[in-house]
Design a protein around this motif. Sequence first.
Motif: not given
Length: 88
Positions: A19-48
């Motif tokens: 239940v915890r997973e079902a409730a939190t996974r969709p939000v985490a996936e949206r946060v992940l996509a947003a973070a990857q789109s705004i992450a600073p990129v030097d080598t890309g290691a952090y974003r990746d």
Amino acid sequence: MKVRVDNAGIAALLARADVREAATRPVAERVLAAAQSIAPVDTGAYRDSLRVETTDRGSAVVAGTDHAVYVEADHGTLARALGLTTKG
């Protein structure tokens, strides 16, 4: 109208990992996509290295590089990503 909250029932649901997973996974996936789109990129290691992990409290977005703490201190990528997903 009266509303009766079944606190014991809610607690029992939240005690279930699925239940915890079902409730939190969709939000985490949206946060992940947003973070990857705004992450600073030097080598890309952090974003990746950004990913969703299952924890004892549900799903969380984590960064897996040794320098993630410095990127977060300088840029606040995950905090900003959370803000982007909760507006509007």
